[in-house]
Design a protein around this motif. Structure first.
Motif, PDB file in Angstrom:
ATOM      1  N   LEU B  19      29.875  33.036  42.408  1.00 26.73           N
ATOM      2  CA  LEU B  19      30.779  32.834  41.268  1.00 26.73           C
ATOM      3  C   LEU B  19      32.214  32.906  41.738  1.00 26.73           C
ATOM      4  N   SER B  20      33.031  32.042  41.166  1.00 26.88           N
ATOM      5  CA  SER B  20      34.468  32.151  41.369  1.00 26.88           C
ATOM      6  C   SER B  20      35.164  31.720  40.092  1.00 26.88           C
ATOM      7  N   LEU B  21      35.859  32.652  39.457  1.00 28.13           N
ATOM      8  CA  LEU B  21      36.666  32.344  38.277  1.00 28.13           C
ATOM      9  C   LEU B  21      38.121  32.549  38.648  1.00 28.13           C
ATOM     10  N   GLU B  22      38.950  31.638  38.213  1.00 25.35           N
ATOM     11  CA  GLU B  22      40.347  31.699  38.615  1.00 25.35           C
ATOM     12  C   GLU B  22      41.275  31.866  37.416  1.00 25.35           C
ATOM     13  N   CYS B  23      42.346  32.569  37.649  1.00 30.75           N
ATOM     14  CA  CYS B  23      43.345  32.829  36.622  1.00 30.75           C
ATOM     15  C   CYS B  23      44.723  32.701  37.272  1.00 30.75           C
ATOM     16  N   THR B  24      45.605  31.959  36.633  1.00 29.71           N
ATOM     17  CA  THR B  24      46.978  31.865  37.133  1.00 29.71           C
ATOM     18  C   THR B  24      47.966  32.089  35.990  1.00 29.71           C
ATOM     19  N   VAL B  25      49.090  32.644  36.347  1.00 30.32           N
ATOM     20  CA  VAL B  25      50.149  32.926  35.385  1.00 30.32           C
ATOM     21  C   VAL B  25      51.390  32.164  35.807  1.00 30.32           C
ATOM     22  N   GLU B  26      52.092  31.618  34.835  1.00 29.81           N
ATOM     23  CA  GLU B  26      53.338  30.911  35.109  1.00 29.81           C
ATOM     24  C   GLU B  26      54.474  31.531  34.319  1.00 29.81           C
ATOM     25  N   GLY B  27      55.688  31.445  34.882  1.00 29.21           N
ATOM     26  CA  GLY B  27      56.866  31.865  34.136  1.00 29.21           C
ATOM     27  C   GLY B  27      57.228  33.322  34.272  1.00 29.21           C
ATOM     28  N   THR B  28      56.604  34.033  35.198  1.00 33.24           N
ATOM     29  CA  THR B  28      56.951  35.429  35.423  1.00 33.24           C
ATOM     30  C   THR B  28      56.668  35.764  36.883  1.00 33.24           C
ATOM     31  N   ASN B  30      55.619  38.934  39.757  1.00 33.28           N
ATOM     32  CA  ASN B  30      55.008  40.252  39.971  1.00 33.28           C
ATOM     33  C   ASN B  30      54.372  40.830  38.710  1.00 33.28           C
ATOM     34  N   PRO B  31      53.549  40.049  38.041  1.00 37.30           N
ATOM     35  CA  PRO B  31      52.888  40.592  36.847  1.00 37.30           C
ATOM     36  C   PRO B  31      51.769  41.547  37.239  1.00 37.30           C
ATOM     37  N   ASN B  32      51.410  42.424  36.336  1.00 36.70           N
ATOM     38  CA  ASN B  32      50.140  43.125  36.447  1.00 36.70           C
ATOM     39  C   ASN B  32      49.071  42.154  35.946  1.00 36.70           C
ATOM     40  N   LEU B  33      47.936  42.125  36.635  1.00 39.35           N
ATOM     41  CA  LEU B  33      46.877  41.199  36.272  1.00 39.35           C
ATOM     42  C   LEU B  33      45.574  41.960  36.018  1.00 39.35           C
ATOM     43  N   TYR B  34      44.772  41.443  35.113  1.00 42.07           N
ATOM     44  CA  TYR B  34      43.576  42.154  34.656  1.00 42.07           C
ATOM     45  C   TYR B  34      42.410  41.184  34.493  1.00 42.07           C
ATOM     46  N   TRP B  35      41.200  41.673  34.783  1.00 44.51           N
ATOM     47  CA  TRP B  35      39.961  40.994  34.412  1.00 44.51           C
ATOM     48  C   TRP B  35      39.166  41.905  33.488  1.00 44.51           C
ATOM     49  N   TYR B  36      38.753  41.339  32.355  1.00 39.45           N
ATOM     50  CA  TYR B  36      37.903  42.030  31.391  1.00 39.45           C
ATOM     51  C   TYR B  36      36.604  41.249  31.215  1.00 39.45           C
ATOM     52  N   ARG B  37      35.570  41.974  30.819  1.00 45.15           N
ATOM     53  CA  ARG B  37      34.344  41.323  30.356  1.00 45.15           C
ATOM     54  C   ARG B  37      34.087  41.790  28.925  1.00 45.15           C
ATOM     55  N   GLN B  38      33.649  40.844  28.135  1.00 44.71           N
ATOM     56  CA  GLN B  38      33.352  41.128  26.739  1.00 44.71           C
ATOM     57  C   GLN B  38      31.916  40.706  26.465  1.00 44.71           C
ATOM     58  N   ALA B  39      31.050  41.681  26.245  1.00 47.94           N
ATOM     59  CA  ALA B  39      29.677  41.395  25.869  1.00 47.94           C
ATOM     60  C   ALA B  39      29.585  41.508  24.355  1.00 47.94           C
ATOM     61  N   GLN B  73      48.120  34.701  41.002  1.00 46.17           N
ATOM     62  CA  GLN B  73      46.750  34.194  41.039  1.00 46.17           C
ATOM     63  C   GLN B  73      45.785  35.356  41.154  1.00 46.17           C
ATOM     64  N   PHE B  74      44.780  35.336  40.298  1.00 48.26           N
ATOM     65  CA  PHE B  74      43.787  36.417  40.272  1.00 48.26           C
ATOM     66  C   PHE B  74      42.416  35.777  40.199  1.00 48.26           C
ATOM     67  N   ILE B  75      41.531  36.169  41.110  1.00 46.19           N
ATOM     68  CA  ILE B  75      40.221  35.523  41.229  1.00 46.19           C
ATOM     69  C   ILE B  75      39.127  36.567  41.050  1.00 46.19           C
ATOM     70  N   LEU B  76      38.134  36.215  40.261  1.00 44.96           N
ATOM     71  CA  LEU B  76      36.955  37.051  40.069  1.00 44.96           C
ATOM     72  C   LEU B  76      35.779  36.385  40.767  1.00 44.96           C
ATOM     73  N   SER B  77      35.062  37.143  41.595  1.00 45.35           N
ATOM     74  CA  SER B  77      34.018  36.546  42.414  1.00 45.35           C
ATOM     75  C   SER B  77      32.749  37.366  42.386  1.00 45.35           C
ATOM     76  N   SER B  78      31.685  36.692  42.758  1.00 43.67           N
ATOM     77  CA  SER B  78      30.425  37.357  43.037  1.00 43.67           C
ATOM     78  C   SER B  78      29.695  36.557  44.110  1.00 43.67           C
ATOM     79  N   LYS B  79      28.979  37.268  44.975  1.00 38.95           N
ATOM     80  CA  LYS B  79      28.172  36.570  45.997  1.00 38.95           C
ATOM     81  C   LYS B  79      26.828  36.139  45.434  1.00 38.95           C
ATOM     82  N   LYS B  80      26.267  36.972  44.533  1.00 32.82           N
ATOM     83  CA  LYS B  80      24.957  36.660  43.943  1.00 32.82           C
ATOM     84  C   LYS B  80      24.942  37.156  42.503  1.00 32.82           C
TER      85      LYS B  80
END
Lengths: 113, 114
Positions: B19-28, B30-39, B73-80
């Motif tokens: 898995l590879s999910l990508e997130c990018t921010v524009e217009g700022t 040195n932001p703090n970046l976060y990944w959440y999961r919502q079940a 740029q913030f990337i969420l990954s998984s190998k399996k």
């Protein structure tokens, strides 16, 4: 541990009726409080925030919230609900952390015609 | 103005795939970046956050990892992937430092594991 409680999992109101969604926070020092709204399949949108000063804060879409330190509450209100307000609402507190928000579990709002 | 982009919007993956999910921010900067999961019915679970390039904090032990190769740029990954990795994944950013900054969310990725 810091916590945010939204006591109502699901609320149903009629269109045009007033709305109040409850939120209680546990952080003892200065809380930094937020309300977010999430429509189905979408991200969270910031409605309003409270840091200090006037305890009644105005937000977008006609929402307001009142901070009451004595009750550890930050309830969200709207005088007249529209069908488009149907969504899930989350309260959050950033007090006590430089980076993280503590979210409540959300309140799902259904609006009847 | 600042914007945040997440992709893809939806993803269907077999168990055991990467898995590879990508997130990018524009217009700022040195932001703090976060990944959440919502079940469903379980609210928001903070997975990872980052306060700078290469700096990743993990909130819960799991099958996922995160990386921040560039400032916005913030990337969420998984190998399996596991079946339990299904859910709605949200990326968010906030201005650096101090707890009085709200987080701003992307539109999310719906991940289904088959």
């Amino acid at each position: 541990a810091q916590s945010v409680t939204q006591p109502d999992i699901h609320i149903t109101v009629s269109e045009g009726a007033s709305l109040e969604l409850r939120c209680n926070y546990s952080y003892g020092a200065t809380p930094y409080l937020f309300w977010y709204v999430q429509s189905p399949g979408q991200g969270l949108q910031l409605l309003l925030k409270y840091f200090s000063g006037d305890t009644l804060v105005q937000g977008i879409k006609g929402f307001e919230a009142e901070f009451k330190r004595s009750q550890s509450s930050f309830n969200l209100r709207k005088p007249s609900v529209h069908w488009s307000d149907a969504a899930e609402y989350f309260c959050a507190d950033g007090g006590g952390s430089n980076y993280k928000l503590t979210f409540g579990k959300g309140t799902l709002l259904t609006v009847n015609p | 103005s600042q914007t945040i982009h997440q992709w893809p919007a939806t993803l269907v993956q077999p168990v055991g795939s990467p898995l590879s999910l990508e997130c990018t921010v524009e217009g700022t900067s040195n932001p703090n970046l976060y990944w959440y999961r919502q079940a469903a019915g379980r609210g928001l679970q903070l997975l990872f956050y980052s306060v700078g390039i290469g700096q990743i904090s993990s909130e819960v032990p799991q099958n996922l990892s995160a990386s921040r190769p560039q400032d916005r740029q913030f990337i969420l990954s998984s190998k399996k992937l596991l079946l339990s990795d299904s859910g709605f994944y949200l990326c968010a950013w906030s201005a650096e430092s101090s707890s009085n900054q709200p987080q701003h969310f992307g539109d999310g990725t719906r991940l289904s594991i088959l």
